[in-house]
Design an enzyme around this catalytic site. Structure first.
Site, PDB file in Angstrom:
ATOM      1  N   CYS A 143      38.767  36.567  30.450  1.00 14.56           N
ATOM      2  CA  CYS A 143      39.444  36.622  31.677  1.00 14.56           C
ATOM      3  C   CYS A 143      41.050  36.969  31.716  1.00 14.56           C
ATOM      4  CB  CYS A 143      38.732  35.355  32.056  1.00 14.56           C
ATOM      5  SG  CYS A 143      39.141  35.180  33.958  1.00 14.56           S
ATOM      6  N   HIS A 189      32.936  35.799  32.088  1.00 14.73           N
ATOM      7  CA  HIS A 189      33.057  34.400  30.644  1.00 14.73           C
ATOM      8  C   HIS A 189      31.681  34.794  29.915  1.00 14.73           C
ATOM      9  CE1 HIS A 189      36.932  32.661  31.842  1.00 14.73           C
ATOM     10  NE2 HIS A 189      37.073  32.996  33.136  1.00 14.73           N
ATOM     11  N   GLU A 192      31.076  33.424  27.606  1.00 17.51           N
ATOM     12  CA  GLU A 192      30.891  31.886  26.978  1.00 17.51           C
ATOM     13  C   GLU A 192      30.246  30.857  27.884  1.00 17.51           C
ATOM     14  OE1 GLU A 192      33.809  33.007  28.392  1.00 17.51           O
ATOM     15  OE2 GLU A 192      35.042  30.697  29.083  1.00 17.51           O
TER      16      GLU A 192
HETATM   17  N1  GLN Z   1      44.626  33.589  36.373  1.00 13.31           N
HETATM   18  C1  GLN Z   1      43.935  34.646  36.050  1.00 13.31           C
HETATM   19  C2  GLN Z   1      43.053  34.298  37.773  1.00 13.31           C
HETATM   20  O1  GLN Z   1      43.183  34.018  38.519  1.00 13.31           O
HETATM   21  C3  GLN Z   1      43.032  34.275  35.588  1.00 13.31           C
HETATM   22  C4  GLN Z   1      41.444  33.576  35.309  1.00 13.31           C
HETATM   23  C5  GLN Z   1      40.795  32.746  34.008  1.00 13.31           C
HETATM   24  O2  GLN Z   1      41.842  33.305  33.050  1.00 13.31           O
HETATM   25  N2  GLN Z   1      39.842  32.373  34.500  1.00 13.31           N
HETATM   26  O3  GLN Z   1      42.812  36.063  37.813  1.00 13.31           O
END
Ligand code: GLN
Length: 545
Positions: free
Chosen positions: A383, A517, A519
Site C-alpha cells: 500500500c 493488503h 496480509e
Molecule cells: N496513505 C495511503 C493512501 O491513503 C496509503 C494507505 C495505506 O497504506 N493503507 O492511499
C-alpha cells in the site's frame, strides 16, 4: 438452527478473549462443525476506521469493505472463514441506526429507550445474516463486565438467552487468576467477584475460563466452581501459551471444546481432527533456519498496529520452515544520513515497507526502498510502501526529481494522487456509476489482472486475483510509461486498466509493491503466496551474506 456462544471477559482487559473465541471456533471446526465469529464492541465510534492504530491496533478490513476490530483478523486466521461487515458492531453503529430510524419517525411516537430499542437492535444484529448451515455462532463482547458501556450488550444477551429454546445458548466468562508472588499463591477472589457481577446482570455462565500464569491446582479449581456455581470440569485453566497457534491445542487439552459440547447436550461429536494445527506447530517449533526482516514503518512502537502483517510474515516462515525475526525500524529515524540507513538495513535479509497514512517518516521509507533496490535486497512494499517504491523510482530512475504524493501536500510531480486529480472525466463518470466517487477510501475486495509474463503471475499462478484494499490515494497511471522505462514494471492493473495494483522489478532478486493488503488474507495453514515467496527470497539472501 445455529447455536449461540457468548463470550465475556472480567477482571481486566487483554485476557485473550479474542484468541479464546478463535481457538474454540477452530476446535469446533476440527470436529466437523461450521462456525461464525462475531465481535460486539461497546465503544461509541461507529467503526474503528477513524481510530489511531496506537489506541486500537490495526483496522482489519473485510472483503465486503468493512473496517473492523483486529480480533476479526484472529477469527479469520484461525478458521479460514472470511469475516464480513455483519460480524462486527459497535454501540456507535447501533445508536446511529436507532437515531436514523427515530428521525424518520419509524418509532411512531414511542419514547426511544435503551430497553427495548437498543437491546432489540443488538439482538437483531446477533441473529442477522447467519447462514442456514451454520452450526455455531460465537459472539465475543468487547470490554470488561461491569463497565457502563457494555451493560446494554449484557442485557441484550440476557434477553436473547431467554428467547431461545433451551440448549441453544451458552455463556463463557473469561477471567484472570493472578499469582501473588509475596504470598506464593494464586488468587480466585477476582474471578468470584467478576462472575458475581455477571450473575447479578442475569447471566449465569456455564463455563469459566481462567487465565493464569501458573498451573491452577485442583483445589483452587474446585473452589472457583463452588463459589461461581458451575461444575469443576467447567472451570477451564488457560495458561500462557508459547505461541498463539498453540492455543487451540492447549484449550482442547484443558477440555474446553468437550465442555462446550456437553453443555449443549451434544454427545455424538467426532474427536477433533487437529492435523492442520499439528503441522503448523511442527513447522513453528522446528525451524530449519532463520531470517531477519526489516519492517520500516511509523507505528513500530505498538505491534498490534501491524498485527496481520506480523502474522503473515510468520506464515511466510512456516511455508519455508524458517523462523522469521522482525526488526521494527522507525522510518523517521533514518531520514537523512545514507550511511545510517545502510548501517540499519544491512543486517536485514529483506525489507518491507508496510501501509500507513501521512507524511511523517515517508523520506525514511523512500530511502529504504532506494537501499533495497540498489543493493539487490528483497523488497516488499504494501500500500503506502508500494507508493513509496513508485516515488523512489520516479526520482531516481525516471528523472522526475520533484516526484511525491499529493497526500503530503503540494507536489511538482504527483506520482501518487487522488483519482479526482488525474483521472479523465469519462473515467470518473464510469466509477461514479459504479458507486465509487474517488477521494473516498477504496475499501474491501477488488480484482486485479496480472501480466502473464510477470513474477507475480508465477507466484499466484493466476491471471486474475482479488485482494483487500484500504487507501485513498492511487499511483497515477499517466506516469506508467516513464516508470517502466526506468525498470519498474506495472504487472497488475485494475480490470479497467486505470489503476495500478502491482509493480515489480524483473532485474532485481525480489522487488514487488502492491496497492492492496495481502496480509489480511494469510493464514497459518495457508500462507499467502506473496509472503511465502518473499520469505523464500529472504532465505536465499541470507545464504549470500
Ligand atoms: N496513505 C495511503 C493512501 O491513503 C496509503 C494507505 C495505506 O497504506 N493503507 O492511499
Amino acid at each position: 438452527m445455529a447455536r449461540f456462544i457468548f463470550i465475556t471477559g472480567g477482571v481486566v482487559s487483554s485476557l485473550g478473549k479474542g484468541l479464546m473465541a478463535a481457538s474454540l471456533a477452530a476446535l469446533l471446526q476440527a470436529r466437523g462443525y461450521t462456525v461464525r465469529l462475531r465481535k460486539l464492541d461497546p465503544y461509541l465510534n461507529v467503526d474503528p476506521g477513524t481510530m489511531s492504530p496506537y489506541q486500537h491496533g490495526e483496522v482489519y478490513v473485510t472483503d465486503d469493505g468493512a473496517e473492523t476490530d483486529l480480533d476479526l483478523g484472529h477469527y479469520e486466521r484461525f478458521t479460514g472463514v472470511p469475516a464480513r461487515q455483519s460480524d462486527n458492531v459497535t454501540s456507535g453503529r447501533i445508536y446511529q441506526g436507532i437515531i436514523q430510524r427515530e428521525r424518520r419517525g419509524d418509532y411512531l411516537g414511542a419514547t426511544v429507550q435503551v430497553i427495548p430499542h437498543v437491546t432489540n437492535a443488538i439482538k437483531d444484529f446477533i441473529r442477522a445474516d447467519v447462514d442456514e448451515d451454520c452450526d455455531f455462532v460465537l459472539c465475543e463482547v468487547g470490554g470488561t463486565v461491569g463497565d457502563i458501556e457494555s451493560l446494554p450488550f449484557i442485557e441484550a444477551i440476557r434477553q436473547f438467552r431467554n428467547e431461545c429454546p433451551r440448549g441453544q445458548c451458552l455463556s463463557i466468562h473469561t477471567t484472570l487468576v493472578p499469582y501473588i508472588a509475596a504470598a506464593g499463591e494464586l488468587k480466585t477472589k477476582p474471578t468470584q467477584h467478576s462472575v458475581r457481577e455477571l450473575t447479578s446482570l442475569g447471566i449465569q455462565p456455564e463455563i469459566i475460563v481462567c487465565r493464569c500464569e501458573h498451573p491452577l491446582p485442583d483445589n483452587e479449581r474446585a473452589k472457583i466452581a463452588l463459589f461461581c456455581n458451575v461444575r469443576t470440569e467447567a472451570v477451564i485453566p488457560a495458561l500462557d501459551a508459547p505461541s498463539i497457534y498453540a492455543v487451540p491445542e492447549q484449550y482442547h487439552e484443558a477440555g474446553l471444546d468437550a465442555e462446550v459440547l456437553l453443555a449443549f447436550g451434544i454427545e455424538d461429536a467426532p474427536a477433533p481432527d487437529m492435523a492442520r494445527w499439528d503441522d503448523v506447530i511442527d513447522r513453528l517449533f522446528n525451524p530449519e533456519g532463520e531470517v531477519t526482516i526489516g519492517v520500516v514503518g511509523k507505528y513500530v512502537g505498538l505491534q498490534d498496529a501491524y498485527k496481520s502483517l506480523t502474522e503473515a510474515l510468520v506464515h511466510g516462515g512456516l511455508a519455508n520452515r524458517v523462523k522469521v525475526n522482525i526488526r521494527w525500524l522507525d522510518a523517521e529515524l533514518f531520514e537523512h544520513e545514507d550511511a545510517e540507513v545502510a548501517a540499519t538495513l544491512e543486517p536485514c535479509h529483506a525489507i518491507l515497507v508496510p501501509g500507513g497514512f501521512g507524511e511523517r517518516g515517508s523520506e525514511g521509507k523512500i530511502a529504504s526502498v532506494h537501499f533495497a533496490r540498489t543493493r539487490d535486497v528483497p523488497f516488499f512494499g504494501i500500500c503506502l510502501g508500494m507508493q513509496m517504491a513508485c516515488i523512489e523510482a520516479a526520482r531516481n530512475t525516471a528523472g522526475l526529481e520533484g516526484a511525491g504524493s499529493s497526500e503530503f501536500g503540494e507536489v511538482q510531480e504527483p506520482i501518487i494522487g487522488l483519482i479526482t486529480e488525474w483521472m479523465s472525466e469519462e473515467g470518473l463518470q464510469k466509477r461514479a456509476e459504479g458507486g465509487d466517487l474517488g477521494g473516498t477510501m477504496r475499501l474491501g475486495a477488488y480484482e486485479a489482472v496480472l501480466d502473464g509474463n510477470s513474477v507475480v503471475h508465477s507466484i499466484y499462478g493466476a491471471d486474475m486475483i482479488s485482494e483487500r484494499h484500504r487507501h485513498r490515494y492511487e499511483v497515477n497511471v499517466h506516469y506508467k510509461d516513464r516508470l517502466e522505462q526506468g525498470g519498474l514494471v506495472f504487472s497488475g492493473m485494475s480490470p479497467d486498466g486505470e489503476l495500478p495494483e502491482i509493480v515489480e522489478r524483473p532485474d532485481h532478486p525480489w522487488f514487488i509493491g502492491v496497492q492492496f493488503h495481502p496480509e489480511l488474507k494469510s493464514k497459518p495453514f495457508e500462507p499467502h503466496p506473496l509472503f511465502a515467496s518473499f520469505i523464500e527470497a529472504a532465505v536465499k539472501q541470507s545464504r549470500l551474506v
